[in-house]
Design a protein around this motif. Structure first.
Motif, PDB file in Angstrom:
ATOM      1  N   ALA A 315       0.873  -1.176   0.000  1.00  0.00           N
ATOM      2  CA  ALA A 315       0.000   0.000   0.000  1.00  0.00           C
ATOM      3  C   ALA A 315       0.905   1.219   0.000  1.00  0.00           C
ATOM      4  O   ALA A 315       1.555   1.523   1.012  1.00  0.00           O
ATOM      5  CB  ALA A 315      -0.922  -0.002   1.217  1.00  0.00           C
ATOM      6  N   PHE A 316       0.984   1.928  -1.127  1.00  0.00           N
ATOM      7  CA  PHE A 316       1.924   3.040  -1.214  1.00  0.00           C
ATOM      8  C   PHE A 316       1.475   4.053  -2.260  1.00  0.00           C
ATOM      9  O   PHE A 316       0.614   3.784  -3.099  1.00  0.00           O
ATOM     10  CB  PHE A 316       3.335   2.541  -1.526  1.00  0.00           C
ATOM     11  N   ILE A 317       2.087   5.249  -2.179  1.00  0.00           N
ATOM     12  CA  ILE A 317       1.892   6.314  -3.170  1.00  0.00           C
ATOM     13  C   ILE A 317       3.134   6.350  -4.054  1.00  0.00           C
ATOM     14  O   ILE A 317       4.264   6.323  -3.551  1.00  0.00           O
ATOM     15  CB  ILE A 317       1.691   7.678  -2.492  1.00  0.00           C
ATOM     16  N   LEU A 318       2.927   6.403  -5.348  1.00  0.00           N
ATOM     17  CA  LEU A 318       4.025   6.517  -6.297  1.00  0.00           C
ATOM     18  C   LEU A 318       3.985   7.911  -6.923  1.00  0.00           C
ATOM     19  O   LEU A 318       3.040   8.244  -7.652  1.00  0.00           O
ATOM     20  CB  LEU A 318       3.923   5.445  -7.380  1.00  0.00           C
ATOM     21  N   LYS A 319       5.010   8.731  -6.627  1.00  0.00           N
ATOM     22  CA  LYS A 319       5.142  10.065  -7.218  1.00  0.00           C
ATOM     23  C   LYS A 319       6.271  10.018  -8.241  1.00  0.00           C
ATOM     24  O   LYS A 319       7.422   9.727  -7.890  1.00  0.00           O
ATOM     25  CB  LYS A 319       5.448  11.106  -6.144  1.00  0.00           C
ATOM     26  N   ALA A 320       5.941  10.290  -9.479  1.00  0.00           N
ATOM     27  CA  ALA A 320       6.962  10.273 -10.536  1.00  0.00           C
ATOM     28  C   ALA A 320       6.526  11.197 -11.659  1.00  0.00           C
ATOM     29  O   ALA A 320       5.330  11.414 -11.876  1.00  0.00           O
ATOM     30  CB  ALA A 320       7.163   8.848 -11.055  1.00  0.00           C
ATOM     31  N   PRO A 321       7.487  11.764 -12.394  1.00  0.00           N
ATOM     32  CA  PRO A 321       7.146  12.693 -13.483  1.00  0.00           C
ATOM     33  C   PRO A 321       6.326  12.005 -14.576  1.00  0.00           C
ATOM     34  O   PRO A 321       6.290  10.768 -14.666  1.00  0.00           O
ATOM     35  CB  PRO A 321       8.524  13.116 -14.015  1.00  0.00           C
ATOM     36  N   THR A 322       5.690  12.811 -15.403  1.00  0.00           N
ATOM     37  CA  THR A 322       4.966  12.259 -16.551  1.00  0.00           C
ATOM     38  C   THR A 322       5.955  11.634 -17.530  1.00  0.00           C
ATOM     39  O   THR A 322       7.080  12.106 -17.682  1.00  0.00           O
ATOM     40  CB  THR A 322       4.168  13.361 -17.276  1.00  0.00           C
ATOM     41  N   GLY A 323       5.523  10.561 -18.166  1.00  0.00           N
ATOM     42  CA  GLY A 323       6.312   9.969 -19.242  1.00  0.00           C
ATOM     43  C   GLY A 323       7.426   9.041 -18.812  1.00  0.00           C
ATOM     44  O   GLY A 323       8.255   8.669 -19.640  1.00  0.00           O
ATOM     45  N   LEU A 498      -0.784   6.973   4.540  1.00  0.00           N
ATOM     46  CA  LEU A 498       0.185   6.415   3.587  1.00  0.00           C
ATOM     47  C   LEU A 498       1.474   7.223   3.549  1.00  0.00           C
ATOM     48  O   LEU A 498       2.334   6.992   2.711  1.00  0.00           O
ATOM     49  CB  LEU A 498      -0.428   6.388   2.171  1.00  0.00           C
ATOM     50  N   ALA A 499       1.616   8.167   4.503  1.00  0.00           N
ATOM     51  CA  ALA A 499       2.752   9.095   4.474  1.00  0.00           C
ATOM     52  C   ALA A 499       4.100   8.392   4.573  1.00  0.00           C
ATOM     53  O   ALA A 499       5.100   8.864   4.028  1.00  0.00           O
ATOM     54  CB  ALA A 499       2.613  10.113   5.613  1.00  0.00           C
ATOM     55  N   ASP A 500       4.142   7.271   5.268  1.00  0.00           N
ATOM     56  CA  ASP A 500       5.405   6.540   5.415  1.00  0.00           C
ATOM     57  C   ASP A 500       5.649   5.571   4.269  1.00  0.00           C
ATOM     58  O   ASP A 500       6.657   4.849   4.269  1.00  0.00           O
ATOM     59  CB  ASP A 500       5.413   5.772   6.744  1.00  0.00           C
ATOM     60  N   ASN A 501       4.741   5.536   3.325  1.00  0.00           N
ATOM     61  CA  ASN A 501       4.865   4.604   2.202  1.00  0.00           C
ATOM     62  C   ASN A 501       4.757   5.360   0.883  1.00  0.00           C
ATOM     63  O   ASN A 501       3.793   5.210   0.139  1.00  0.00           O
ATOM     64  CB  ASN A 501       3.781   3.524   2.284  1.00  0.00           C
ATOM     65  N   VAL A 502       5.742   6.209   0.633  1.00  0.00           N
ATOM     66  CA  VAL A 502       5.764   7.006  -0.592  1.00  0.00           C
ATOM     67  C   VAL A 502       7.047   6.698  -1.357  1.00  0.00           C
ATOM     68  O   VAL A 502       8.150   6.796  -0.809  1.00  0.00           O
ATOM     69  CB  VAL A 502       5.686   8.519  -0.295  1.00  0.00           C
ATOM     70  N   ILE A 503       6.882   6.281  -2.605  1.00  0.00           N
ATOM     71  CA  ILE A 503       8.031   6.135  -3.501  1.00  0.00           C
ATOM     72  C   ILE A 503       8.074   7.408  -4.338  1.00  0.00           C
ATOM     73  O   ILE A 503       7.228   7.615  -5.205  1.00  0.00           O
ATOM     74  CB  ILE A 503       7.893   4.876  -4.377  1.00  0.00           C
TER      75      ILE A 503
END
Length: 917
Positions: A315-323, A498-503
């Motif tokens: 259970a995590f958030i994935l933050k990554a640029p477009t493309g 989910l703050a501790d589970n962010v990629i």
């Protein structure tokens, strides 16, 4: 029932009509009821999941078909001309006639089978929860009863499909859509032994053997003559009752003398793939990306892969640029997990808009085909669920396999693509009257992974629901991934659990550098993240008079087009009207007079129909042609709206966009130089204001945004300062939406019957309090069949308030079209299906699934003075017809009046948004 005249006890569990349907069959086969029940019992005893009461399920199996003999009858199906098509049979109502055991749970299991509806399961769960002996069970797992009923039904369905295949009626086997398993036929040892492979395999033992028995009724010549005579006399409708009588007479006369046919043995095994990847590579990201996608994973994709395959419930958030391949970052590890045959997984991807489905379908299909080549002989499937379209695609040995009854898939898929609106609808158990609870059950299955793509695109009501939904899934222990490129800090704070589970490959500088170095050094993308930026800010956008603004965009687009004949240009605006005007003007300037001349100019927006799919201008066909040119680096001009803003995998050389919100600009920029292979990529923003109807910024925030754009002018486009301009204002939840979600949650998952009325109204607010309807264009070519018109004619979903009649300054209606008919889907209990009927009852719009048909011809119109509606397949629904009149709106309610005839009216109502009230 009188003792002197007892009902005959027919011991049939299933009936088979071998061969092609015929009026006078040579023989009919009957499976003994005891044989069926015994086989189902055997399967239940070997079910691999131990977290259920085997004793209760076995008792339920013993009872579930006990009343079949009293309700058995042969039926006939006829066509519209009342001509014979085939024989069938029925045990209708048998589940309600079972003996009442002392154990309430067992009684519920016996009576609940073959239904599995949301309403029935919740009612049964409510009754069971009142019993003190069951309260502890439900406190541990609120879905325990649904789970045990599911196991009973799955064993029943597996046995039923095998019986159909073994005894000899494959047609019956094809209709079992409730099944969560695929049964394939293996090489038989001999005529009395059949081998079948079951995938996924839900049993403890590696091999299960079932014996199937049958009785044969060989019809006499006299029997067949009686049936043939009815047919010759034009009485095909009576064939069923006649054959029913013949069968029962045969049984009564021969019950004690009938010998069983030789038993046929079915051997059930786990599926056995012809090929299999090397086991030690199963958790190796580089191996799987090479096998399925033929490219090397970037650092973000490798990290996500390891997180998913090594965590039981990620259970995590994935933050990554477009493309950078966020979609592949989920699909590839999921397929790696799917390769474990003992532990079949399901991936559900709710998308923020229907316009994203086609692109994501193509991407999913590519990887599923490749996966099916790795595991030859094994079926994998993709489900597309938008409500109006519910199709299941099956892939075998690298090809798409024709599938029977693809519409009623009931989430029987390895990957499910849907919209956030429809996912919430399924989450709360809406769907067909029967089997509807299978959606909540499969969503909450332990091996289900739910990935919310483009999580940053939700706002207002949709964000409120999104937060409630994600939290409910998280608290239930579901596997979750939230993917985003521009989720604001305020939005992230709402997901603090989910703050501790962010990629994070956006704000963590080391990660971002690793990503950039990968593209430059490993992939040799020398122009990665290079995009010239220009802001044309000498013109304002005016919604009431946008002609000058359109001309500015047209001139810039044509200047770029003529400067380089190999450019791939995207022109993006906010309204469908502007997009159509710009498209038609560019088409005229380039002297394009036919579709044969035009293979490079595209118009794509949300009011294009996807029906029929074979149309040159359907959304699916358009997008496929656009993608083909894009992948071959062939020139094109695409004029579009926000319909293609997120998720679509395009690699343009020029992006020309109307000034828009900062998060939208970042998304649109992601369609330019996406592959990092364009040396002179350019982004051009036109306009000095954001249209009020889409603006999310305060006055101060807008000024800061304009300053940022000005600072970026004539420099390389950097998304970071733009990201800092995303609105930071707190989202204020509509308390009614929060309360409604809570009520539906309590009803569906806690069996709280005090909330039943909310569910029965069908009130699921996902984006707006304004309900949507289906708008269909009838050109008169589909005939008189209403169902055929709705199925085959161009159509879109549109908010109902867009169809309100408008008045000019003189007070006259200006957008009314005479030939408009309003229908609603009504469930026919006798035919157990939905039928379209004219809208004739007043009431709540949320409980009405409305279809509005607008006709091209004036013949039969109520008002002769109004203009006929003109629809253009190339342009889509450019204008929307006026259908409803605002009628005595009061307080929190909006009321609309529809006049089906000159002397009759219908009024429907819906709830206003807080800002309107």
């Amino acid at each position: 029932m009188s003792k002197s005249n007892p009902k005959p006890f027919f011991k049939f569990g299933r009936v088979f009509f071998p061969g092609e349907p015929t009026i006078a069959p040579d023989k009919i086969l009957f499976q003994p009821l005891g044989n069926h029940v015994g086989n189902v019992r055997q399967l239940a005893r070997k079910w691999q999941d131990d977290n259920f009461s085997l004793e209760r399920v076995i008792e339920g199996i013993n009872l579930h078909d006990k009343a079949k003999p009293q309700t058995f009858k042969i039926l006939v199906e006829t066509n519209k001309q009342v001509e014979f098509t085939k024989y069938t049979y029925s045990f209708k109502g048998h589940r309600f006639k079972v003996d009442k055991p002392q154990n309430l749970w067992v009684q519920a299991l016996a009576r609940g089978h073959h239904d599995y509806s949301t309403k029935e399961i919740i009612k049964d769960t409510y009754q069971l929860k009142k019993a003190p002996e069951y309260q502890k069970i439900f406190s541990k797992d609120p879905l325990q009863y649904a789970k045990e009923l599911y196991i009973l039904e799955m064993c029943d369905q597996i046995e039923a499909e095998l019986a159909c295949r073994v005894i000899g009626d494959d047609e019956q086997a094809k209709s079992r859509t409730f099944m969560d398993f695929t049964i394939t036929k293996g090489i038989s040892e001999d005529s009395k032994h059949r081998v079948f492979y079951l995938d996924p395999y839900p049993f403890k033992e590696p091999t299960i053997t079932l014996n199937f028995r049958s009785w044969t009724y060989n019809l006499s010549e006299e029997d067949k003559n009686q049936l043939q005579q009815l047919h010759e006399n034009g009485k095909d409708k009576e064939l069923g009752s006649k054959l029913n009588t013949l069968v029962k007479e045969w049984w009564k006369q021969n019950e004690h003398n009938i010998n069983e046919d030789p038993a046929i043995t079915a051997i059930i095994k786990p599926y056995n793939s012809k090929t299999k990847p090397i086991p030690e590579k199963s958790k190796n990201a580089i191996f799987w990306y090479k096998e399925l996608a033929n490219f090397q994973p970037n650092p973000m994709q490798e990290e996500v892969f390891q997180t998913m395959v090594e965590t039981q419930h990620p259970a995590f958030i994935l933050k990554a640029p477009t493309g950078v391949g966020k979609f592949e970052a989920i699909i590839i590890p999921f397929l790696a997990m799917l390769s474990t045959k003992e532990d079949r997984h399901r991936l559900i991807i709710p998308l923020p808009a229907r316009s994203l489905l086609e692109d994501q379908k193509q991407r999913c299909e590519k990887y599923l085909k490749q996966f099916s080549l790795l595991y030859k002989g094994r079926e994998v499937s993709l489900v597309i669920d938008t409500g109006t379209e519910m199709n299941r695609y099956v892939y075998l040995d690298g090809e798409v396999k024709p599938s029977n009854n693809s519409r009623r898939h009931l989430y029987k898929g390895d990957i499910i693509l849907t919209t956030i609106d429809k996912f919430i609808y399924r989450y709360f158990g809406y769907g067909d009257k029967q089997k509807s609870f299978i959606f909540p059950y499969r969503i909450h299955h332990g091996n289900t992974l739910i990935c919310f793509d483009e999580a940053h695109t939700y706002d207002d009501i949709s964000f409120t629901n999104f937060c409630s939904l994600v939290k409910a899934l998280y608290e239930a222990g579901r596997s979750l991934v939230l993917m985003t490129a521009t989720l604001s800090q305020n939005h992230l704070e709402r997901l603090d659990y989910l703050a501790d589970n962010v990629i994070d490959y956006i704000d963590v500088q080391d990660n971002l550098e690793k990503l950039n170095n990968f593209y430059k050094q490993i992939l040799k993308q020398d122009y990665s993240n290079l995009k010239q930026f220009k802001w044309v800010n000498d013109i304002a956008y005016d919604l009431t008079n946008s002609r000058n603004f359109q001309q500015k965009l047209i001139s810039i687009a044509l200047e770029e087009w003529h400067s380089n004949p190999s450019h791939r240009i995207i022109v993006s605006v906010e309204t469908v009207k502007d997009a159509i005007e710009i498209y038609e003007n560019i088409k005229s300037e380039l002297n394009i007079k036919s579709k044969e001349q035009n293979d490079f100019l595209f118009l794509y927006h949300g009011r294009l129909s996807d029906i029929p799919k074979t149309s040159h201008y359907s959304r699916t066909e358009l997008y496929q042609r656009l993608k083909e040119r894009d992948e071959k680096d062939q020139a094109y001009i695409l004029v579009t709206t926000s319909a293609i803003e997120v998720g679509c995998d395009l690699n343009s050389t020029r992006l020309i966009t109307q000034m828009c919100n900062p998060e939208s600009l970042i998304q649109r920029a992601g369609r330019c130089n996406r592959k990092g292979d364009v040396e002179d990529a350019k982004i051009i923003v036109v306009g000095n204001n954001i249209p009020e109807f889409v603006n999310t910024l305060s006055e101060t925030e807008l000024e800061d945004y304009q300053t940022t754009l000005n600072d970026l002018h004539a420099q390389n486009f950097d998304p970071k300062p733009i990201l800092n301009c995303v609105s930071t204002k707190q989202t204020i939840d509509d308390y009614r939406v929060v309360e409604l979600f809570s009520m539906l949650q309590d009803y569906v998952y806690n069996a709280d019957l005090t909330c039943q009325s909310a569910h029965e109204k069908g009130l699921v607010i996902t984006r707006s309090w304004t309900p949507s309807v289906t708008l269909v264009y009838d050109d008169g070519k589909q005939g008189d069949s209403l169902e055929k018109i709705v199925k085959e004619s161009p159509q879109i979903q549109v908010p109902i308030d867009r169809l309100i009649l408008k008045k000019n300054d003189e007070g006259n209606y200006i957008n009314q079209y005479a030939n408009v008919d309003v229908y609603e889907w009504i469930y026919d209990k006798e035919e157990t299906r939905y039928k379209l009927e004219p809208l004739k009852y007043w009431g709540c719009a949320y409980s009405k699934d409305m279809v509005i048909k607008v006709r091209a011809v004036q013949e039969g119109a109520i008002y002769d003075s109004f203009e006929p509606y003109s629809y253009d397949h190339e342009l889509g629904f450019k204008d929307l017809p006026g259908v409803f009149i605002k009628w005595r709106s009061n307080g929190y309610q909006e009321r609309l009046q529809y006049n089906p005839t000159k002397d009759r009216s219908v009024v429907i109502n819906y709830t206003k948004a807080l800002t309107q009230d």
